[in-house]
Design a protein around this motif. Sequence first.
Motif, PDB file in Angstrom:
ATOM      1  N   ARG A  59       0.963  -1.551   0.633  1.00  0.00           N
ATOM      2  CA  ARG A  59       0.265   0.010   0.022  1.00  0.00           C
ATOM      3  C   ARG A  59       1.097   1.357  -0.086  1.00  0.00           C
ATOM      4  NH1 ARG A  59      -4.169   2.367   4.419  1.00  0.00           N
ATOM      5  NH2 ARG A  59      -4.696   4.232   3.114  1.00  0.00           N
ATOM      6  N   LEU A  60       0.377   2.127  -1.033  1.00  0.00           N
ATOM      7  CA  LEU A  60       1.244   3.352  -1.293  1.00  0.00           C
ATOM      8  C   LEU A  60       0.484   4.315  -0.265  1.00  0.00           C
ATOM      9  CD1 LEU A  60       2.698   3.515  -4.595  1.00  0.00           C
ATOM     10  CD2 LEU A  60       3.510   2.816  -2.702  1.00  0.00           C
ATOM     11  N   HIS A  61       0.917   5.423   0.586  1.00  0.00           N
ATOM     12  CA  HIS A  61      -0.819   5.945   1.924  1.00  0.00           C
ATOM     13  C   HIS A  61      -0.623   7.497   1.379  1.00  0.00           C
ATOM     14  CE1 HIS A  61      -0.914   2.592   5.100  1.00  0.00           C
ATOM     15  NE2 HIS A  61       0.471   2.399   5.034  1.00  0.00           N
ATOM     16  N   VAL A  62       0.009   7.740   0.690  1.00  0.00           N
ATOM     17  CA  VAL A  62       0.160   8.660  -0.426  1.00  0.00           C
ATOM     18  C   VAL A  62       0.272   9.225  -2.013  1.00  0.00           C
ATOM     19  CG1 VAL A  62       0.700  11.010  -0.184  1.00  0.00           C
ATOM     20  CG2 VAL A  62       0.799   9.733   2.163  1.00  0.00           C
ATOM     21  N   GLY A  63      -0.251   9.605  -2.131  1.00  0.00           N
ATOM     22  CA  GLY A  63      -0.511   9.377  -3.595  1.00  0.00           C
ATOM     23  C   GLY A  63       0.774  10.937  -4.112  1.00  0.00           C
ATOM     24  N   GLU A  64       0.641  10.960  -5.499  1.00  0.00           N
ATOM     25  CA  GLU A  64       1.967  12.375  -6.128  1.00  0.00           C
ATOM     26  C   GLU A  64       1.220  13.260  -6.476  1.00  0.00           C
ATOM     27  OE1 GLU A  64       3.189  10.894  -9.718  1.00  0.00           O
ATOM     28  OE2 GLU A  64       4.178   8.916  -9.013  1.00  0.00           O
ATOM     29  N   ASP A  65       1.790  14.550  -5.518  1.00  0.00           N
ATOM     30  CA  ASP A  65       1.751  15.955  -5.432  1.00  0.00           C
ATOM     31  C   ASP A  65       0.323  16.119  -4.002  1.00  0.00           C
ATOM     32  OD1 ASP A  65       2.761  17.003  -6.857  1.00  0.00           O
ATOM     33  OD2 ASP A  65       1.285  17.352  -8.526  1.00  0.00           O
ATOM     34  N   GLU A  66       0.625  15.076  -3.242  1.00  0.00           N
ATOM     35  CA  GLU A  66       0.188  15.216  -2.199  1.00  0.00           C
ATOM     36  C   GLU A  66       1.307  15.203  -0.852  1.00  0.00           C
ATOM     37  OE1 GLU A  66      -2.516  12.100  -0.372  1.00  0.00           O
ATOM     38  OE2 GLU A  66      -3.738  12.385  -2.968  1.00  0.00           O
ATOM     39  N   GLU A  67       1.328  16.236   0.199  1.00  0.00           N
ATOM     40  CA  GLU A  67       2.482  16.494   1.322  1.00  0.00           C
ATOM     41  C   GLU A  67       1.262  15.648   2.673  1.00  0.00           C
ATOM     42  OE1 GLU A  67       3.187  20.256   3.799  1.00  0.00           O
ATOM     43  OE2 GLU A  67       2.517  20.258   1.550  1.00  0.00           O
ATOM     44  N   LEU A  68       2.494  14.620   3.778  1.00  0.00           N
ATOM     45  CA  LEU A  68       2.560  13.596   4.587  1.00  0.00           C
ATOM     46  C   LEU A  68       3.171  14.765   5.070  1.00  0.00           C
ATOM     47  CD1 LEU A  68       1.553  10.839   4.453  1.00  0.00           C
ATOM     48  CD2 LEU A  68       3.828  10.254   4.191  1.00  0.00           C
ATOM     49  N   ALA A  69       3.010  14.089   6.735  1.00  0.00           N
ATOM     50  CA  ALA A  69       3.881  15.111   7.767  1.00  0.00           C
ATOM     51  C   ALA A  69       4.879  13.581   8.339  1.00  0.00           C
ATOM     52  CB  ALA A  69       2.478  15.341   9.423  1.00  0.00           C
ATOM     53  N   VAL A  70       5.996  14.204   8.953  1.00  0.00           N
ATOM     54  CA  VAL A  70       6.509  13.787   9.982  1.00  0.00           C
ATOM     55  C   VAL A  70       5.981  12.264  10.607  1.00  0.00           C
ATOM     56  CG1 VAL A  70       8.589  13.656  11.560  1.00  0.00           C
ATOM     57  CG2 VAL A  70       8.956  15.100   8.927  1.00  0.00           C
ATOM     58  N   GLY A  71       6.803  11.233  10.516  1.00  0.00           N
ATOM     59  CA  GLY A  71       5.764  10.242  11.224  1.00  0.00           C
ATOM     60  C   GLY A  71       4.693   9.421  10.917  1.00  0.00           C
ATOM     61  N   ALA A  72       4.181   9.900   9.520  1.00  0.00           N
ATOM     62  CA  ALA A  72       2.586   8.977   9.125  1.00  0.00           C
ATOM     63  C   ALA A  72       2.728   8.610   8.340  1.00  0.00           C
ATOM     64  CB  ALA A  72       2.119  10.765   8.754  1.00  0.00           C
ATOM     65  N   PRO A  73       2.412   6.957   7.704  1.00  0.00           N
ATOM     66  CA  PRO A  73       3.077   6.020   7.123  1.00  0.00           C
ATOM     67  C   PRO A  73       3.213   6.739   5.423  1.00  0.00           C
ATOM     68  CG  PRO A  73       1.146   6.040   8.817  1.00  0.00           C
ATOM     69  CD  PRO A  73       0.512   7.516   8.850  1.00  0.00           C
ATOM     70  N   LEU A  74       3.539   6.247   5.015  1.00  0.00           N
ATOM     71  CA  LEU A  74       3.845   6.404   3.594  1.00  0.00           C
ATOM     72  C   LEU A  74       3.500   5.063   2.724  1.00  0.00           C
ATOM     73  CD1 LEU A  74       6.058   8.129   1.905  1.00  0.00           C
ATOM     74  CD2 LEU A  74       7.838   7.359   2.559  1.00  0.00           C
ATOM     75  N   VAL A  75       4.731   3.837   3.458  1.00  0.00           N
ATOM     76  CA  VAL A  75       3.957   3.065   2.088  1.00  0.00           C
ATOM     77  C   VAL A  75       3.835   1.295   3.195  1.00  0.00           C
ATOM     78  CG1 VAL A  75       6.251   2.391   2.566  1.00  0.00           C
ATOM     79  CG2 VAL A  75       5.294   1.591   0.416  1.00  0.00           C
ATOM     80  N   THR A  76       3.683   0.096   2.879  1.00  0.00           N
ATOM     81  CA  THR A  76       3.543  -0.681   3.704  1.00  0.00           C
ATOM     82  C   THR A  76       3.677  -1.475   2.494  1.00  0.00           C
ATOM     83  OG1 THR A  76       1.802   0.153   5.331  1.00  0.00           O
ATOM     84  CG2 THR A  76       2.215  -2.276   5.249  1.00  0.00           C
ATOM     85  N   PHE A  77       4.417  -2.497   3.871  1.00  0.00           N
ATOM     86  CA  PHE A  77       5.412  -3.831   2.925  1.00  0.00           C
ATOM     87  C   PHE A  77       4.705  -5.078   3.507  1.00  0.00           C
ATOM     88  CE2 PHE A  77       8.497  -0.530   3.243  1.00  0.00           C
ATOM     89  CZ  PHE A  77       9.198  -0.086   1.235  1.00  0.00           C
ATOM     90  N   THR A  78       4.872  -6.152   2.932  1.00  0.00           N
ATOM     91  CA  THR A  78       4.303  -6.853   3.378  1.00  0.00           C
ATOM     92  C   THR A  78       5.205  -7.714   3.125  1.00  0.00           C
ATOM     93  OG1 THR A  78       2.266  -7.509   2.573  1.00  0.00           O
ATOM     94  CG2 THR A  78       3.526  -9.333   3.037  1.00  0.00           C
ATOM     95  N   VAL A  79       6.514  -9.237   4.077  1.00  0.00           N
ATOM     96  CA  VAL A  79       7.911  -9.131   4.056  1.00  0.00           C
ATOM     97  C   VAL A  79       7.451 -10.697   4.772  1.00  0.00           C
ATOM     98  CG1 VAL A  79       8.995  -6.999   4.211  1.00  0.00           C
ATOM     99  CG2 VAL A  79       7.667  -7.994   6.483  1.00  0.00           C
ATOM    100  N   GLU A  80       8.804 -11.584   4.470  1.00  0.00           N
ATOM    101  CA  GLU A  80       8.656 -12.710   4.651  1.00  0.00           C
ATOM    102  C   GLU A  80       8.566 -12.742   6.754  1.00  0.00           C
ATOM    103  OE1 GLU A  80      11.507 -15.171   2.920  1.00  0.00           O
ATOM    104  OE2 GLU A  80      10.620 -14.446   0.906  1.00  0.00           O
ATOM    105  N   ASP A  81       8.040 -13.657   7.055  1.00  0.00           N
ATOM    106  CA  ASP A  81       8.440 -13.910   9.011  1.00  0.00           C
ATOM    107  C   ASP A  81      10.148 -13.824   9.051  1.00  0.00           C
ATOM    108  OD1 ASP A  81       5.824 -12.478   9.888  1.00  0.00           O
ATOM    109  OD2 ASP A  81       5.275 -14.953   9.791  1.00  0.00           O
ATOM    110  N   HIS A  82      10.639 -13.429   9.575  1.00  0.00           N
ATOM    111  CA  HIS A  82      11.162 -13.629  10.639  1.00  0.00           C
ATOM    112  C   HIS A  82      11.728 -14.733  11.530  1.00  0.00           C
ATOM    113  CE1 HIS A  82      13.730 -12.949   6.262  1.00  0.00           C
ATOM    114  NE2 HIS A  82      12.701 -11.735   6.212  1.00  0.00           N
ATOM    115  N   ALA A  83      11.723 -15.771  11.917  1.00  0.00           N
ATOM    116  CA  ALA A  83      10.779 -16.083  13.185  1.00  0.00           C
ATOM    117  C   ALA A  83      13.085 -16.457  14.049  1.00  0.00           C
ATOM    118  CB  ALA A  83      10.825 -17.424  13.401  1.00  0.00           C
ATOM    119  N   GLY A  84      12.662 -16.316  15.175  1.00  0.00           N
ATOM    120  CA  GLY A  84      14.484 -16.182  15.930  1.00  0.00           C
ATOM    121  C   GLY A  84      14.770 -14.405  16.328  1.00  0.00           C
TER     122      GLY A  84
END
Length: 106
Positions: A59-84
């Motif tokens: 997910r891209l939380h913000v579109g092009e030409d949009e403003e975003l505050a520091v600390g606000a979600p920018l992008v979400t990744f789906t990553v592999e779980d790393h156990a241990g």
Amino acid sequence: MAEVTFPLPDLGEGLISARILEWLVAEGEWVERNAPLVELETTKSAVEIPSPQTGRVSRLHVGEDEELAVGAPLVTFTVEDHAGIVGTVPVDHEPQRRVRLTPPED
């Protein structure tokens, strides 16, 4: 699989927001760590942010030409779980110190 959300980092002293100039990835795309992710514009300069993760952009939380505050979600990744934990687990050892139960004789 796990989801990891990357917030807009603090890009410099006194900056409170940034505007998205151009996304260099698309939702559903696989991205390697440190690959170019997004180009941002602040009041001081334009910067390119590298990907902090290896994974799929879910997910891209913000579109092009949009403003975003520091600390606000920018992008979400789906990553592999790393156990241990990286490294080794400490082994419990018996105490090496001996305690004298009777006082020494003079």
